[in-house]
Design an enzyme around this catalytic site. Structure first.
Site, PDB file in Angstrom:
ATOM      1  N   GLU A 412       0.847  -1.200   0.000  1.00  0.00           N
ATOM      2  CA  GLU A 412       0.000   0.000   0.000  1.00  0.00           C
ATOM      3  C   GLU A 412       0.874   1.238   0.000  1.00  0.00           C
ATOM      4  O   GLU A 412       0.588   2.235  -0.659  1.00  0.00           O
ATOM      5  CB  GLU A 412      -0.901  -0.002   1.246  1.00  0.00           C
ATOM      6  CG  GLU A 412      -1.913   1.148   1.291  1.00  0.00           C
ATOM      7  CD  GLU A 412      -1.406   2.431   1.948  1.00  0.00           C
ATOM      8  OE1 GLU A 412      -2.137   3.432   1.914  1.00  0.00           O
ATOM      9  OE2 GLU A 412      -0.279   2.434   2.497  1.00  0.00           O
ATOM     10  N   GLU A 424      -8.326  -4.786  -9.766  1.00  0.00           N
ATOM     11  CA  GLU A 424      -8.298  -4.913 -11.227  1.00  0.00           C
ATOM     12  C   GLU A 424      -8.514  -6.372 -11.646  1.00  0.00           C
ATOM     13  O   GLU A 424      -9.177  -6.649 -12.644  1.00  0.00           O
ATOM     14  CB  GLU A 424      -6.970  -4.365 -11.775  1.00  0.00           C
ATOM     15  CG  GLU A 424      -6.899  -2.832 -11.662  1.00  0.00           C
ATOM     16  CD  GLU A 424      -5.539  -2.221 -11.962  1.00  0.00           C
ATOM     17  OE1 GLU A 424      -5.475  -1.002 -12.184  1.00  0.00           O
ATOM     18  OE2 GLU A 424      -4.525  -2.966 -11.963  1.00  0.00           O
ATOM     19  N   SER A 609     -28.793  23.902 -15.244  1.00  0.00           N
ATOM     20  CA  SER A 609     -30.188  23.514 -14.983  1.00  0.00           C
ATOM     21  C   SER A 609     -30.427  22.018 -15.202  1.00  0.00           C
ATOM     22  O   SER A 609     -31.163  21.392 -14.439  1.00  0.00           O
ATOM     23  CB  SER A 609     -31.142  24.367 -15.828  1.00  0.00           C
ATOM     24  OG  SER A 609     -30.844  24.196 -17.200  1.00  0.00           O
ATOM     25  N   HIS A 664     -15.225   7.438 -11.145  1.00  0.00           N
ATOM     26  CA  HIS A 664     -16.359   7.898 -10.345  1.00  0.00           C
ATOM     27  C   HIS A 664     -16.669   9.356 -10.680  1.00  0.00           C
ATOM     28  O   HIS A 664     -15.754  10.174 -10.766  1.00  0.00           O
ATOM     29  CB  HIS A 664     -16.039   7.741  -8.856  1.00  0.00           C
ATOM     30  CG  HIS A 664     -17.261   7.553  -8.006  1.00  0.00           C
ATOM     31  ND1 HIS A 664     -17.935   8.606  -7.430  1.00  0.00           N
ATOM     32  CD2 HIS A 664     -17.953   6.437  -7.670  1.00  0.00           C
ATOM     33  CE1 HIS A 664     -18.972   8.131  -6.753  1.00  0.00           C
ATOM     34  NE2 HIS A 664     -19.011   6.820  -6.888  1.00  0.00           N
TER      35      HIS A 664
HETATM   36 ZN   LIG Z   1      -0.847   3.074   5.906  1.00  0.00          ZN
END
Ligand SMILES: [Zn+2]
Length: 717
Positions: A412, A424, A609, A664
């Site tokens: 990480e 993935e 709008s 997203h």
């Molecule tokens: Zn960490």
């Protein structure tokens, strides 16, 4: 110790004052004493008993022992010690009855061969030579030969000598101030302090402005003696402490830099890999302590610093790099050993009885820059105690209705690598995942906090009513006391949100929820228990520091184990997915209104709008489905599929302009903030660059996403 006890009793009395206000739950439990009403459940009676059994199991002492084992050795991603921790976690998962495998990936990672920093004044006199070894009086862990020298993940290699320029936090506005003063960064070395944004952003902007290298140091004002006593006398960063960390351009795409969108499985041919420079800097960057930065800063001359740029060292700071004004030169050497290395995720599954294909995924990373007692091992110890509790339920014959997947991520720290590659690899299956629950810094102190997509914010608040706090009362009560203090400082232009009794933040980036939410659209949440923590990513984030400063009795590890496990349990067994789409629509509506005001302020003529009509439609559809969720009757499988589909509808297959990996439409990490979320990013980033055609096009993309979600929810019966 005394202070903390006194604080606990004060908070306990304060919490009593709040009990009567703790509205929906107590009101409903008065009418229905046996089973409080919990959103997502028709009848909570049976689940309440299961949760009670679960909550009794996570053990503080055992969590402390697990933490000690996990942090016994430095365990950088892909090291033999990292593999040992993978096997340890896998053994724990198996002992609890989880169907467990260690999943390897082959990914590009750098490790440092040589890192050197030297500085010279205008006369050529040497000012410093480093890096100085991290060292304090009496720390039992600092001298292990396996402690990796401070370096930046994804740094370039090279040998450069150049004038140095101070750039404060290295934020976009800081670089713009230098530009306004006509300070040319081409070929220079930028000296920036940690804080204000993600370190990769500092390097990203420096590289764009032509810098040849970056030094990033920890100023005592930000996490050192200005804040309080430094380790070993207190929790703050000592003079030689260095924050390692990745400078990968994660806001372009995270994970293995050579395989965006593709899993780096062991059999992936090299021909399927691309150039890593889509998410990696070319230039050198080196992290240093203020012990090493101080002589450089002190010798720098040129213009004085603008307001807000002065740090905590005992002399006046200067920008440097004004011709003929005694410039300081820095010599940087960085030799990085880039290899495709093996990393190991540990994945433990419990198959669901009713919805086996609908996964509730819950994870924490395991790799650390050094020992990582807080980051991430406190999260791992808490996760193991959550697994312990769920294992006890399994032994009593309980099975979840949805499949629960526990994940221990690797690498990480280098760039969300283990989680991204796994997401993935499992992208198709994850389109049905009910939720992803993350924990990274599990425990640094006693202050609970959470961030989530709006549809899960109330879910998180609600379940913290069920968990006791070591400070007295419930986690929710303590959280609200803390949050009430913070609310006074929050921006007042946010409309008051009903149910916003405590603030749940938005998800930007910086941990493993990113691939789940921002690449696939899995509703996600992140929890933490924070406190004064100045040893982040240094050798001093170790077991000795943790026991002294964070959680001497491991009772907050126990608390986090309970909250974490309950997230999985309550989501996995729900009759109806407890997504609060009403809150989601409300937040999006607010984001659109704010963007409209920004566009007007900039004098752009943009028509909002259609987007406003779409969010109004989404809001009505959300009210409609909220009623069906509360009733929890009829074809629940179909209702659940509809709810989940509406979350996917908020993603856009094409991704953001120039950042196609981020799909997203509501949340992305900021290109110039990194950690902090940019909301409706397509629109807001077009406004940032005052690009009217792109803003109009991105408004259309957003409108289409909102209409898709509204249409999906309208179809619910
Ligand atoms: Zn960490």
């Amino acid at each position: 110790m005394f202070l903390r006890k006194q604080l606990a009793s004060l908070l306990f009395f304060a919490s009593i004052l709040f009990v009567s206000v703790s509205a929906p739950l107590s009101a409903q439990s008065a009418a229905q004493p046996a089973a409080p009403s919990v959103f997502g459940y028709g009848d909570f009676t049976a689940q309440a008993k299961i949760e009670e059994k679960f909550l009794a199991v996570p053990d503080a002492k055992q969590a402390g022992e697990e933490l000690k084992i996990l942090t016994a050795e430095p365990h950088l991603a892909s090291s033999p010690e990292d593999h040992k921790t993978a096997e340890y976690v896998a053994r724990k998962f198996r002992a609890a009855g989880l169907d467990t495998e260690i999943v390897p990936f082959r990914v590009l990672l750098n490790q440092p061969r040589v890192v050197r920093v030297e500085a010279y004044d205008a006369s050529g006199k040497q000012l410093m030579s480093g890096p100085t070894r991290e060292h304090v009086e009496g720390d039992p862990f600092q001298d292990d030969p396996r402690v990796v020298m401070p370096f930046n993940g994804s740094s370039g290699s090279g040998d450069v000598t150049a004038e140095v320029v101070y750039a404060n936090y290295g934020r976009l506005e800081d670089f713009d101030q230098l530009a306004a003063r006509h300070i040319d960064l081409h070929g220079k070395i930028v000296l920036a302090r940690y804080g204000g944004n993600f370190r990769g952003v500092k390097v990203y902007i420096a590289e764009k402005r032509g810098a040849a290298g970056v030094l990033i140091y920890s100023d005592p004002q930000d996490d050192g003696f200005t804040k309080g006593d430094a380790y070993p006398d207190g929790p703050w960063r000592p003079e030689t402490g260095v924050q390692r960390g990745s400078v990968q351009f994660m806001f372009e795409y995270p994970g293995d830099p050579e395989t965006p969108g593709v899993a780096s499985t062991l059999d992936l041919p090299d021909s399927a890999r691309v150039s890593p420079y889509g998410s990696q800097p070319h230039i050198i960057s080196i992290p240093i302590s203020y012990h090493d930065a101080s002589p450089i800063l002190q010798a720098m001359q040129g213009p004085g610093v603008p307001p807000g740029w002065q740090g905590g060292l005992g002399f006046r700071y200067h920008i440097g790099a004004a011709e003929g004004q005694g410039t300081v030169k820095v010599h940087l050497v960085s030799q990085q050993d880039y290899q495709r290395r093996i990393i190991w995720d540990v994945i433990g599954k419990i198959k669901g009885t009713e919805y086996p294909d609908d996964w509730v995924v819950i994870g924490n990373h395991r790799d650390a820059w050094v020992y990582g007692a807080v980051d991430p091992s406190s999260g791992t110890a808490a996760m193991l105690e959550a697994v312990h509790g769920i294992g006890a339920l399994l032994k009593q014959g309980w099975r979840p209705r949805r499949t629960i997947v526990f994940c221990s991520w690797d690498a990480e720290e280098e760039g969300l690598v283990g989680s991204t590659e796994w997401v993935e690899q499992n992208a198709k299956a994850l389109e049905r995942a009910a939720a992803y629950f993350n924990m990274d810094v599990g425990v640094a102190g006693p202050d609970f906090s959470a961030a989530a997509v709006p549809s899960l914010k109330q879910f998180i608040r609600e379940l913290t009513h069920s968990v006791p706090s070591p400070l007295g009362g419930t986690v929710f009560q303590q959280w609200r006391i803390k949050s009430a203090g913070e609310n006074e400082h929050r921006r007042s232009n946010a409309p008051p949100e009903p149910g916003e009794e405590v603030h749940v933040g938005d998800l930007g980036s910086g941990s493993d929820f990113t691939p789940f939410l921002q690449h696939i659209g899995v509703p996600s949440a992140d929890i933490s228990s924070g406190g004064p923590y100045g040893v982040y990513h240094s050798v001093f984030d170790n077991y000795a520091w943790f026991v002294q400063n964070a959680d001497p009795k491991f009772e907050f590890l126990q608390e986090m184990a309970r909250v974490f496990g309950l997230e999985a349990l309550r989501m996995a067994d729900a009759d109806v997915l407890p997504y609060d789409e009403v809150a989601y629509a409300r937040s999006i509506s607010y984001y659109i209104d704010a963007a409209k005001r920004r566009a007007a302020d900039q004098g752009l003529s943009l028509d909002f709008s259609a987007a406003q009509a779409a969010v109004t439609r989404l809001s009505a559809a959300a009210q409609h489905i909220h009623g069906l969720q509360a009733a929890a009757t009829g074809d629940l499988a179909r209702l659940n599929a509809t709810l989940r589909q509406a979350e996917t509808d908020l993603t856009n297959g094409a991704g953001l302009p120039n950042r196609p990996w981020f799909k997203h439409t509501i949340y992305a990490p900021g290109e110039f903030t990194g950690y902090a979320a940019v909301v409706i990013p397509g629109v807001n980033e077009a406004l940032d660059s005052k690009d009217q055609p792109r803003a109009a096009q991105q408004l259309m993309v957003l409108t289409q996403a909102l209409d898709r979600a509204a249409q999906t929810l309208e179809g619910a019966r």
